[in-house]
Design an enzyme around this catalytic site. Structure first.
Site, PDB file in Angstrom:
ATOM      1  N   ILE A 134       0.832  -1.204   0.000  1.00 30.67           N
ATOM      2  CA  ILE A 134       0.000   0.000   0.000  1.00 30.67           C
ATOM      3  C   ILE A 134       0.868   1.257   0.000  1.00 30.67           C
ATOM      4  O   ILE A 134       0.581   2.230  -0.705  1.00 30.67           O
ATOM      5  CB  ILE A 134      -0.960  -0.009   1.205  1.00 30.67           C
ATOM      6  CG1 ILE A 134      -2.013  -1.101   1.020  1.00 30.67           C
ATOM      7  CG2 ILE A 134      -1.635   1.350   1.388  1.00 30.67           C
ATOM      8  CD1 ILE A 134      -2.865  -1.367   2.250  1.00 30.67           C
ATOM      9  N   LYS A 190       2.048   2.040  -3.442  1.00 27.13           N
ATOM     10  CA  LYS A 190       0.959   2.561  -4.270  1.00 27.13           C
ATOM     11  C   LYS A 190       0.674   4.028  -3.951  1.00 27.13           C
ATOM     12  O   LYS A 190       0.471   4.850  -4.848  1.00 27.13           O
ATOM     13  CB  LYS A 190      -0.306   1.719  -4.070  1.00 27.13           C
ATOM     14  CG  LYS A 190      -0.180   0.293  -4.570  1.00 27.13           C
ATOM     15  CD  LYS A 190      -1.344  -0.577  -4.107  1.00 27.13           C
ATOM     16  CE  LYS A 190      -1.142  -2.025  -4.523  1.00 27.13           C
ATOM     17  NZ  LYS A 190      -2.203  -2.922  -4.014  1.00 27.13           N
ATOM     18  N   VAL A 241      -9.380  -2.996  -3.244  1.00 23.27           N
ATOM     19  CA  VAL A 241      -9.517  -3.759  -2.008  1.00 23.27           C
ATOM     20  C   VAL A 241      -8.237  -4.565  -1.846  1.00 23.27           C
ATOM     21  O   VAL A 241      -7.943  -5.456  -2.651  1.00 23.27           O
ATOM     22  CB  VAL A 241     -10.739  -4.694  -2.046  1.00 23.27           C
ATOM     23  CG1 VAL A 241     -10.805  -5.508  -0.762  1.00 23.27           C
ATOM     24  CG2 VAL A 241     -12.020  -3.882  -2.235  1.00 23.27           C
ATOM     25  N   GLN A 242      -7.447  -4.215  -0.843  1.00 24.26           N
ATOM     26  CA  GLN A 242      -6.161  -4.889  -0.641  1.00 24.26           C
ATOM     27  C   GLN A 242      -6.395  -6.306  -0.142  1.00 24.26           C
ATOM     28  O   GLN A 242      -7.017  -6.516   0.902  1.00 24.26           O
ATOM     29  CB  GLN A 242      -5.310  -4.105   0.366  1.00 24.26           C
ATOM     30  CG  GLN A 242      -3.919  -4.657   0.566  1.00 24.26           C
ATOM     31  CD  GLN A 242      -3.054  -4.493  -0.682  1.00 24.26           C
ATOM     32  OE1 GLN A 242      -3.080  -3.471  -1.358  1.00 24.26           O
ATOM     33  NE2 GLN A 242      -2.282  -5.524  -0.988  1.00 24.26           N
ATOM     34  N   LEU A 243      -5.886  -7.267  -0.899  1.00 19.98           N
ATOM     35  CA  LEU A 243      -6.012  -8.679  -0.530  1.00 19.98           C
ATOM     36  C   LEU A 243      -4.673  -9.218  -0.042  1.00 19.98           C
ATOM     37  O   LEU A 243      -3.623  -8.746  -0.485  1.00 19.98           O
ATOM     38  CB  LEU A 243      -6.512  -9.481  -1.738  1.00 19.98           C
ATOM     39  CG  LEU A 243      -7.881  -9.076  -2.299  1.00 19.98           C
ATOM     40  CD1 LEU A 243      -8.188  -9.879  -3.566  1.00 19.98           C
ATOM     41  CD2 LEU A 243      -8.976  -9.265  -1.256  1.00 19.98           C
ATOM     42  N   ASP A 299      -8.255  -2.487 -10.210  1.00 21.28           N
ATOM     43  CA  ASP A 299      -7.492  -3.737 -10.119  1.00 21.28           C
ATOM     44  C   ASP A 299      -7.920  -4.725 -11.201  1.00 21.28           C
ATOM     45  O   ASP A 299      -7.214  -5.705 -11.469  1.00 21.28           O
ATOM     46  CB  ASP A 299      -7.680  -4.387  -8.746  1.00 21.28           C
ATOM     47  CG  ASP A 299      -6.513  -4.099  -7.804  1.00 21.28           C
ATOM     48  OD1 ASP A 299      -5.423  -3.772  -8.314  1.00 21.28           O
ATOM     49  OD2 ASP A 299      -6.684  -4.218  -6.583  1.00 21.28           O
ATOM     50  N   SER A 304      -3.809 -18.259 -11.675  1.00 19.44           N
ATOM     51  CA  SER A 304      -4.489 -17.449 -10.662  1.00 19.44           C
ATOM     52  C   SER A 304      -5.370 -16.399 -11.333  1.00 19.44           C
ATOM     53  O   SER A 304      -5.156 -16.014 -12.491  1.00 19.44           O
ATOM     54  CB  SER A 304      -3.470 -16.756  -9.752  1.00 19.44           C
ATOM     55  OG  SER A 304      -2.814 -15.717 -10.448  1.00 19.44           O
ATOM     56  N   PRO A 336      14.449  -8.739  -7.945  1.00 23.48           N
ATOM     57  CA  PRO A 336      13.419  -7.706  -8.116  1.00 23.48           C
ATOM     58  C   PRO A 336      13.755  -6.748  -9.264  1.00 23.48           C
ATOM     59  O   PRO A 336      14.791  -6.884  -9.895  1.00 23.48           O
ATOM     60  CB  PRO A 336      13.457  -6.986  -6.761  1.00 23.48           C
ATOM     61  CG  PRO A 336      14.879  -7.129  -6.313  1.00 23.48           C
ATOM     62  CD  PRO A 336      15.337  -8.486  -6.778  1.00 23.48           C
ATOM     63  N   GLY A 361      11.665  -6.082 -11.931  1.00 22.32           N
ATOM     64  CA  GLY A 361      11.078  -6.449 -13.215  1.00 22.32           C
ATOM     65  C   GLY A 361       9.595  -6.153 -13.242  1.00 22.32           C
ATOM     66  O   GLY A 361       9.162  -5.023 -13.458  1.00 22.32           O
ATOM     67  N   GLY A 381       7.386  -6.309 -10.740  1.00 21.50           N
ATOM     68  CA  GLY A 381       6.860  -5.603  -9.563  1.00 21.50           C
ATOM     69  C   GLY A 381       6.590  -4.122  -9.776  1.00 21.50           C
ATOM     70  O   GLY A 381       5.455  -3.653  -9.550  1.00 21.50           O
TER      71      GLY A 381
END
Length: 353
Positions: free
Chosen positions: A104, A107, A150-152, A176, A225, A323, A325, A327
């Site tokens: 978060i 973001k 909505v953060q999961l 999202d 997924s 990391p 890439g 992300g």
């Protein structure tokens, strides 16, 4: 009697360079010429065999900076046309997971940099499902908010249906791209009228950066997924690739991977894909984030992807690092979806002449 000597060494760019080539002056000119030609052929052949081939690294950090700079200009233009207007984003969190807090924060920083009005709504772990739904419905009706995340996972001590919560988000604010409405439009190829999930969208942007056309290529996606694998399959399909989806029940995974011109991996297993599985020159997009033990690090661990980077780097044409890439691209594409939502809002609500 003739004597030929030469040596080769790698330059800093990875290309093997001829250092010296000498011929004994005791041979006649025709023999010298014949020997030189033969030596040249041998050297050329040897170059092909011993040349050090390394994949081109596709940096998500650099590409995401380009995306953010473009979005800054778009937000500035909107502000110029409509005084006081700012794209609005709300991140709704239930609970206080450390990993969620980290995501978060990234973001919110990105939003602030671009000029998006971002707010973090954190609800306690004891929040009931009905209360979460009430907050979502209220945000859906707020004209100042153009994107709702909505953060999961939901970190709650009560029973909450994540699917129900995700689908409660208004599709026009579902930046999202996880609601069944947006997922359904993507699966049917209606790409211009839905929000595409941020990680697959970022992967497509990284593939574009390579200059490799998706159209007509054999693409393999590992993982299914709802956030990465399934929408990645749909996105590649509707960009005209021939797509194979692999998962935990796939029996001949190395064989399937070996056919790929484009490989996207989101399996969640550290360094599962080995370099020897890959076709020469393949584009490798690694969505994995895994922690493995490493005594050389102060933390005792390091971050790796789902692809064994050291071996894959020897065969791939292009590869994303972990990391740095996929992300950074996930966050950048979330910002892009939010800006697009704000633009749609303006077009829908501006006075007609």
């Amino acid at each position: 009697m003739s004597h030929l000597s030469f040596s080769i060494c790698p330059s800093f760019s990875g290309i093997w360079v001829l250092v010296s080539l000498s011929l004994s002056l005791s041979v006649c000119l025709p023999d010298m010429f014949s020997l030189a030609v033969t030596s040249h052929r041998l050297l050329s052949s040897g170059y092909q065999q011993i040349r050090c081939s390394m994949a081109t690294v596709v940096s998500g950090s650099k590409t995401s900076r380009l995306v953010r700079e473009r979005l800054k200009l778009q937000v500035k233009e909107m502000k110029g046309l409509f005084s006081g207007f700012r794209p609005g984003l709300v991140v709704l969190q239930v609970g206080d997971r450390d990993d969620s807090n980290l995501y978060i924060s990234s973001k919110l920083r990105a939003a602030t940099e671009i000029g998006i009005e971002a707010k973090h709504l954190r609800l306690p772990k004891t929040t009931r499902q009905e209360e979460v739904l009430q907050h979502i419905l209220s945000i859906n009706e707020n004209p100042l908010v153009h994107g709702l995340i909505v953060q999961l996972p939901l970190d709650s001590v009560t029973s909450i249906d994540s699917e129900l919560i995700t689908n409660a988000v208004c599709p026009e604010k579902d930046v999202d791209g996880l609601s069944c409405i947006n997922a359904g439009k993507l699966s049917r190829g209606d790409l211009d009228h839905c929000f595409i999930p941020c990680t697959p969208s970022g992967c497509m942007e990284l593939i574009r950066q390579t200059g490799v056309s998706v159209e007509g290529k054999q693409a393999v996606v590992i993982g299914r997924s709802k956030i990465v694998g399934a929408p990645m399959h749909d996105l590649l399909l509707w960009n005209h690739a021939t797509v194979t989806s692999c998962h935990s029940k796939t029996l001949d995974l190395p064989e399937q991977v070996g056919r790929a011109d484009i490989l996207v991996v989101g399996a969640g297993r550290a360094e599962m894909v080995r370099g020897e599985w890959l076709k020469e020159g393949v584009v490798v997009i690694d969505c994995g984030i895994n922690h493995i033990a490493d005594e050389t690090k102060a933390s005792g661990k390091r971050v790796v992807g789902d692809v064994h980077y050291a071996s894959a780097n020897q065969r791939a044409g292009f590869i994303t690092p972990v990391p740095g890439g996929v992300g950074p691209m996930t966050v950048a594409m979330l910002m892009e979806n939010t800006v697009q939502s704000a633009q749609h809002f303006i077009l829908k609500n501006q006075p007609r002449r």
